[in-house]
Scaffold this motif. Structure first.
Motif, PDB file in Angstrom:
ATOM      1  N   ALA A 222     -68.258 -19.389 -91.213  1.00 39.81           N
ATOM      2  CA  ALA A 222     -68.340 -18.053 -90.615  1.00 39.81           C
ATOM      3  C   ALA A 222     -67.419 -17.922 -89.416  1.00 39.81           C
ATOM      4  O   ALA A 222     -66.859 -16.842 -89.168  1.00 39.81           O
ATOM      5  CB  ALA A 222     -69.787 -17.764 -90.220  1.00 39.81           C
ATOM      6  N   ALA A 223     -67.238 -18.999 -88.652  1.00 39.07           N
ATOM      7  CA  ALA A 223     -66.388 -18.932 -87.459  1.00 39.07           C
ATOM      8  C   ALA A 223     -64.933 -18.688 -87.804  1.00 39.07           C
ATOM      9  O   ALA A 223     -64.141 -18.277 -86.948  1.00 39.07           O
ATOM     10  CB  ALA A 223     -66.526 -20.226 -86.653  1.00 39.07           C
ATOM     11  N   ARG A 224     -64.542 -18.934 -89.061  1.00 35.85           N
ATOM     12  CA  ARG A 224     -63.165 -18.678 -89.471  1.00 35.85           C
ATOM     13  C   ARG A 224     -62.792 -17.211 -89.321  1.00 35.85           C
ATOM     14  O   ARG A 224     -61.613 -16.881 -89.125  1.00 35.85           O
ATOM     15  CB  ARG A 224     -62.964 -19.104 -90.931  1.00 35.85           C
ATOM     16  CG  ARG A 224     -63.103 -20.593 -91.172  1.00 35.85           C
ATOM     17  CD  ARG A 224     -61.989 -21.351 -90.527  1.00 35.85           C
ATOM     18  NE  ARG A 224     -62.087 -22.773 -90.763  1.00 35.85           N
ATOM     19  CZ  ARG A 224     -61.289 -23.673 -90.211  1.00 35.85           C
ATOM     20  NH1 ARG A 224     -60.358 -23.280 -89.384  1.00 35.85           N
ATOM     21  NH2 ARG A 224     -61.441 -24.947 -90.442  1.00 35.85           N
ATOM     22  N   LEU A 225     -63.759 -16.333 -89.449  1.00 29.80           N
ATOM     23  CA  LEU A 225     -63.487 -14.904 -89.260  1.00 29.80           C
ATOM     24  C   LEU A 225     -62.888 -14.645 -87.886  1.00 29.80           C
ATOM     25  O   LEU A 225     -61.849 -13.986 -87.742  1.00 29.80           O
ATOM     26  CB  LEU A 225     -64.777 -14.102 -89.439  1.00 29.80           C
ATOM     27  CG  LEU A 225     -65.314 -13.929 -90.859  1.00 29.80           C
ATOM     28  CD1 LEU A 225     -66.753 -13.406 -90.813  1.00 29.80           C
ATOM     29  CD2 LEU A 225     -64.428 -12.964 -91.634  1.00 29.80           C
ATOM     30  N   GLY A 226     -63.552 -15.146 -86.863  1.00 33.03           N
ATOM     31  CA  GLY A 226     -63.051 -14.940 -85.516  1.00 33.03           C
ATOM     32  C   GLY A 226     -61.848 -15.799 -85.184  1.00 33.03           C
ATOM     33  O   GLY A 226     -60.958 -15.376 -84.435  1.00 33.03           O
ATOM     34  N   LEU A 227     -61.810 -17.022 -85.742  1.00 33.34           N
ATOM     35  CA  LEU A 227     -60.730 -17.948 -85.405  1.00 33.34           C
ATOM     36  C   LEU A 227     -59.372 -17.391 -85.790  1.00 33.34           C
ATOM     37  O   LEU A 227     -58.437 -17.364 -84.976  1.00 33.34           O
ATOM     38  CB  LEU A 227     -60.971 -19.288 -86.100  1.00 33.34           C
ATOM     39  CG  LEU A 227     -59.840 -20.311 -85.999  1.00 33.34           C
ATOM     40  CD1 LEU A 227     -59.615 -20.722 -84.557  1.00 33.34           C
ATOM     41  CD2 LEU A 227     -60.127 -21.525 -86.878  1.00 33.34           C
ATOM     42  N   TRP A 228     -59.232 -16.944 -87.036  1.00 31.58           N
ATOM     43  CA  TRP A 228     -57.922 -16.486 -87.483  1.00 31.58           C
ATOM     44  C   TRP A 228     -57.543 -15.155 -86.858  1.00 31.58           C
ATOM     45  O   TRP A 228     -56.356 -14.896 -86.610  1.00 31.58           O
ATOM     46  CB  TRP A 228     -57.901 -16.398 -89.010  1.00 31.58           C
ATOM     47  CG  TRP A 228     -57.886 -17.740 -89.653  1.00 31.58           C
ATOM     48  CD1 TRP A 228     -58.875 -18.323 -90.388  1.00 31.58           C
ATOM     49  CD2 TRP A 228     -56.840 -18.709 -89.579  1.00 31.58           C
ATOM     50  NE1 TRP A 228     -58.515 -19.585 -90.780  1.00 31.58           N
ATOM     51  CE2 TRP A 228     -57.259 -19.853 -90.296  1.00 31.58           C
ATOM     52  CE3 TRP A 228     -55.591 -18.734 -88.969  1.00 31.58           C
ATOM     53  CZ2 TRP A 228     -56.475 -20.982 -90.428  1.00 31.58           C
ATOM     54  CZ3 TRP A 228     -54.810 -19.866 -89.096  1.00 31.58           C
ATOM     55  CH2 TRP A 228     -55.254 -20.967 -89.825  1.00 31.58           C
ATOM     56  N   ALA A 229     -58.521 -14.294 -86.598  1.00 29.44           N
ATOM     57  CA  ALA A 229     -58.214 -13.047 -85.887  1.00 29.44           C
ATOM     58  C   ALA A 229     -57.736 -13.344 -84.474  1.00 29.44           C
ATOM     59  O   ALA A 229     -56.797 -12.715 -83.974  1.00 29.44           O
ATOM     60  CB  ALA A 229     -59.444 -12.145 -85.866  1.00 29.44           C
ATOM     61  N   PHE A 230     -58.362 -14.318 -83.820  1.00 28.43           N
ATOM     62  CA  PHE A 230     -57.947 -14.681 -82.467  1.00 28.43           C
ATOM     63  C   PHE A 230     -56.561 -15.316 -82.482  1.00 28.43           C
ATOM     64  O   PHE A 230     -55.733 -15.034 -81.599  1.00 28.43           O
ATOM     65  CB  PHE A 230     -58.964 -15.655 -81.865  1.00 28.43           C
ATOM     66  CG  PHE A 230     -58.676 -16.010 -80.438  1.00 28.43           C
ATOM     67  CD1 PHE A 230     -59.014 -15.152 -79.407  1.00 28.43           C
ATOM     68  CD2 PHE A 230     -58.055 -17.216 -80.127  1.00 28.43           C
ATOM     69  CE1 PHE A 230     -58.736 -15.480 -78.091  1.00 28.43           C
ATOM     70  CE2 PHE A 230     -57.777 -17.554 -78.817  1.00 28.43           C
ATOM     71  CZ  PHE A 230     -58.120 -16.673 -77.800  1.00 28.43           C
ATOM     72  N   ASP A 231     -56.294 -16.159 -83.448  1.00 30.84           N
ATOM     73  CA  ASP A 231     -54.983 -16.793 -83.560  1.00 30.84           C
ATOM     74  C   ASP A 231     -53.878 -15.751 -83.718  1.00 30.84           C
ATOM     75  O   ASP A 231     -52.824 -15.833 -83.075  1.00 30.84           O
ATOM     76  CB  ASP A 231     -54.987 -17.754 -84.746  1.00 30.84           C
ATOM     77  CG  ASP A 231     -53.649 -18.445 -84.944  1.00 30.84           C
ATOM     78  OD1 ASP A 231     -53.408 -19.462 -84.291  1.00 30.84           O
ATOM     79  OD2 ASP A 231     -52.835 -17.938 -85.749  1.00 30.84           O
ATOM     80  N   LEU A 232     -54.113 -14.762 -84.563  1.00 27.28           N
ATOM     81  CA  LEU A 232     -53.126 -13.697 -84.757  1.00 27.28           C
ATOM     82  C   LEU A 232     -52.959 -12.859 -83.494  1.00 27.28           C
ATOM     83  O   LEU A 232     -51.858 -12.395 -83.184  1.00 27.28           O
ATOM     84  CB  LEU A 232     -53.545 -12.815 -85.932  1.00 27.28           C
ATOM     85  CG  LEU A 232     -53.334 -13.421 -87.319  1.00 27.28           C
ATOM     86  CD1 LEU A 232     -54.030 -12.572 -88.379  1.00 27.28           C
ATOM     87  CD2 LEU A 232     -51.851 -13.534 -87.632  1.00 27.28           C
ATOM     88  N   THR A 233     -54.049 -12.656 -82.770  1.00 26.88           N
ATOM     89  CA  THR A 233     -53.966 -11.882 -81.527  1.00 26.88           C
ATOM     90  C   THR A 233     -53.052 -12.570 -80.521  1.00 26.88           C
ATOM     91  O   THR A 233     -52.146 -11.947 -79.949  1.00 26.88           O
ATOM     92  CB  THR A 233     -55.364 -11.712 -80.915  1.00 26.88           C
ATOM     93  OG1 THR A 233     -56.192 -10.987 -81.824  1.00 26.88           O
ATOM     94  CG2 THR A 233     -55.281 -10.954 -79.600  1.00 26.88           C
ATOM     95  N   VAL A 234     -53.271 -13.861 -80.290  1.00 21.10           N
ATOM     96  CA  VAL A 234     -52.456 -14.584 -79.313  1.00 21.10           C
ATOM     97  C   VAL A 234     -51.011 -14.681 -79.790  1.00 21.10           C
ATOM     98  O   VAL A 234     -50.074 -14.559 -78.989  1.00 21.10           O
ATOM     99  CB  VAL A 234     -53.055 -15.979 -79.062  1.00 21.10           C
ATOM    100  CG1 VAL A 234     -52.168 -16.785 -78.110  1.00 21.10           C
ATOM    101  CG2 VAL A 234     -54.456 -15.857 -78.477  1.00 21.10           C
TER     102      VAL A 234
END
Length: 574
Positions: free
Chosen positions: A464-476
């Motif tokens: 489930a944490a992959r949802l936030g992880l990849w969105a955060f990676d793309l943001t940075v």
């Protein structure tokens, strides 16, 4: 009839424009490149394990060399990307990377075919030299791949997108989806070839693939460069030689200025020449790489997005991913390869969903708020992993020394019966697919767990944490793309890669110090703590950029004002 024919003609032209657009050509070239990279990264770990008698020593040495090289040379690679024309950088990186893989593949084929004969020459030193060559050439391929990633994903994509932030976000998301798909499919393909054939055939297939892929990618890069004239224009830093040329062609004298101004200009020229003479010495030239590294790290520190980049790096200090550590722990908890493959598939789907969600949330809330929201989502999901440490079925036990396994190996303690030796998490190779059966028994030979609640909570949180992880990676990633000046994109992204590798190395050191399954719960808590520290850093950056507006919904007109202004001048380098 004419209207139907015109519609068909328009559809055909639109499809032709789509498949010949620079954006699609970048996607195609990136897919070919990452497919070859993923096949090689998977296969080289398997090859090194097979070469050294099913030991992980060569794999561990290779991982250490690769991480250390990027950590030390990241700034130098980025500086080289900044100071050279875009097409030259891309083509050179492409050729060096693929040729290194081809040479390494051929060398591995020779070693696999004549290993026994090589081992008998000069007491095995010839075979040892082959191992060193394989690791060295593979490391060169990885460094060239790093340069290729910086120039295409961090620079060319920005230029092709132009000033359109939405187009840039869509391109970043598409590139990341390609990464995730190839990360699953490419190892499956080469794994089947190696399983039904041999390591020798696998080496030949990868070498042939890279040869064909290099030719296709070379042509695609040239087509993108031709279709995007902006790629031919690149802002670079002025060096001392350029300043000297400007001083040696004084326009002021031509415009009728007096001899006083002319004499002052001659004095300035003499001073510059004297300084340049000092800088052409042997010692000065030898220290140039160290100055490049220092200036790169200082420039990184001076960036407005420094804390956002540090936040991303801190996410690499974790065991909560589908790498060798978590996979090894899963084996000790009774999960077999079939279940793990399904979990890895679910993780990939979750990551793709997070990538798609990034583009939607960014349009609704703005880029900086997207990073804040994705951080909250990731941390919330990782709380399930913390709960798994204390749930029924968890082997977490602080009474067992985390160094017991290290001590038993160092002192050679054989007094304990074999069943009393704790299983180690380090018996899985870098891809998490090979198990040392001599120390970690198969899942079916392990005693059944009293409860699978703990391991279920663990993997539910990781997926489930992959949802936030990849969105955060793309943001940075997009924050760095939009807020670093063009002349420093390479060096800043090179230092960012170095930071990522540094924290990744720390997480492996952490596992080496506590390799027992009983200590894995402690590693989980430390991992979540580092992720939390990373998101606290991002919160500091976001709050400094937006203030209290961070917690408010914004209109489309306000979202453009949320981004920190891109710097108009070079950051201060002290």
């Amino acid at each position: 009839m004419d209207s139907a024919e015109s519609k068909k003609r328009c559809c055909a032209e639109s499809f032709q424009d789509l498949f010949t657009s620079p954006k699609f050509l970048i996607y195609l070239g990136h897919a070919l490149s990452t497919w070859g990279d993923r096949m090689w990264n998977f296969a080289v770990a398997v090859f090194l394990v097979g070469l050294y008698g099913n030991s992980l020593l060569l794999t561990a040495v290779y991982g250490l060399v690769v991480a250390g090289s990027v950590l030390l040379l990241g700034a130098i690679i980025g500086d080289w990307v900044d100071k050279n024309p875009r097409l030259k950088v891309a083509q050179t990186s492409l050729v060096v990377q693929n040729c290194a893989v081809i040479v390494c593949g051929i060398l591995l084929m020779v070693v696999f075919q004549f290993k026994e004969q090589l081992d008998e020459l000069y007491n095995g030193w010839v075979l040892t030299c082959c191992y060193i060559l394989v690791i060295s050439i593979a490391n060169i391929a990885n460094l060239a791949s790093t340069a290729m990633s910086i120039t295409i994903q961090r620079d060319w994509v920005v230029v092709v997108a132009g000033q359109d932030s939405s187009k840039l976000a869509d391109m970043n998301a598409t590139v990341r989806i390609i990464d995730q798909l190839t990360n699953i499919l490419a190892p499956m393909l080469v794994g089947q070839i190696m399983a039904f054939g041999s390591n020798f055939i696998g080496c030949g297939f990868i070498a042939g693939w890279n040869l064909c892929s290099m030719c296709l990618e070379y042509g695609l890069l040239w087509k993108v460069y031709q279709k995007t004239p902006a790629l031919a224009v690149k802002t670079v830093k002025k060096d001392e030689d350029q300043e000297l040329k400007q001083l040696n062609s004084p326009k002021e004298l031509e415009n009728g200025q007096g001899p006083v101004e002319g004499s002052q200009l001659m004095n300035e020229t003499a001073v510059v020449k004297a300084e340049l003479a000092k800088k052409t010495g042997c010692c000065y030239q030898m220290m140039e790489p160290l100055r490049t590294i220092r200036n790169g790290w200082v420039a990184y520190y001076n960036q407005s997005i420094f804390f956002a980049g540090m936040a991303l790096a801190f996410l690499y200090m974790t065991v909560l991913g589908f790498d060798c550590i978590t996979t090894g722990y899963a084996y000790t908890q009774g999960l077999n390869g079939s279940v793990l493959s399904l979990l890895m598939g679910a993780s990939a789907v979750s990551g793709i969903c997070g990538t798609v969600a990034f583009t939607w949330v960014r349009k609704k809330c703005g880029l900086i708020r997207t990073g804040f929201i994705s951080g909250v989502v990731q941390l919330s999901c990782l709380l399930l992993c913390v709960a798994s440490v204390f749930a029924p079925g968890s082997p977490f036990d602080l009474s067992v020394s985390p160094f017991q396994d290290i001590y038993s190996h160092l002192i050679g303690d054989s007094s304990l019966p074999e069943a009393d030796h704790p299983a180690s998490l380090l018996n899985i190779d870098a891809q998490g697919l090979l198990v040392n059966i001599s120390t970690v028994p198969p899942a079916e030979e392990m005693p059944p767990l009293q409860s699978y609640l703990s391991v279920s909570l663990l993997f539910s949180g990781v997926i489930a944490a992959r949802l936030g992880l990849w969105a955060f990676d793309l943001t940075v990633t997009q924050l760095i793309q939009e807020n670093v000046i063009e002349s420093e994109r390479g060096v800043i992204n090179g230092v960012q890669n170095s930071m990522n590798y540094l924290l990744d190395l720390l997480h492996f050191i952490m596992v080496i110090l506590a390799p027992n399954p009983e200590a894995f719960g402690l590693l989980v808590i430390l991992s979540v703590s580092f992720v939390a520290m990373g998101h606290i850093m991002y919160f500091r950056f976001a709050f400094k950029s937006l203030g209290r507006r961070l917690f408010l919904c914004c209109s489309p007109e306000q979202k453009a004002q949320d981004l920190p202004a891109a710097p108009s001048s070079l950051p201060t380098i002290v």
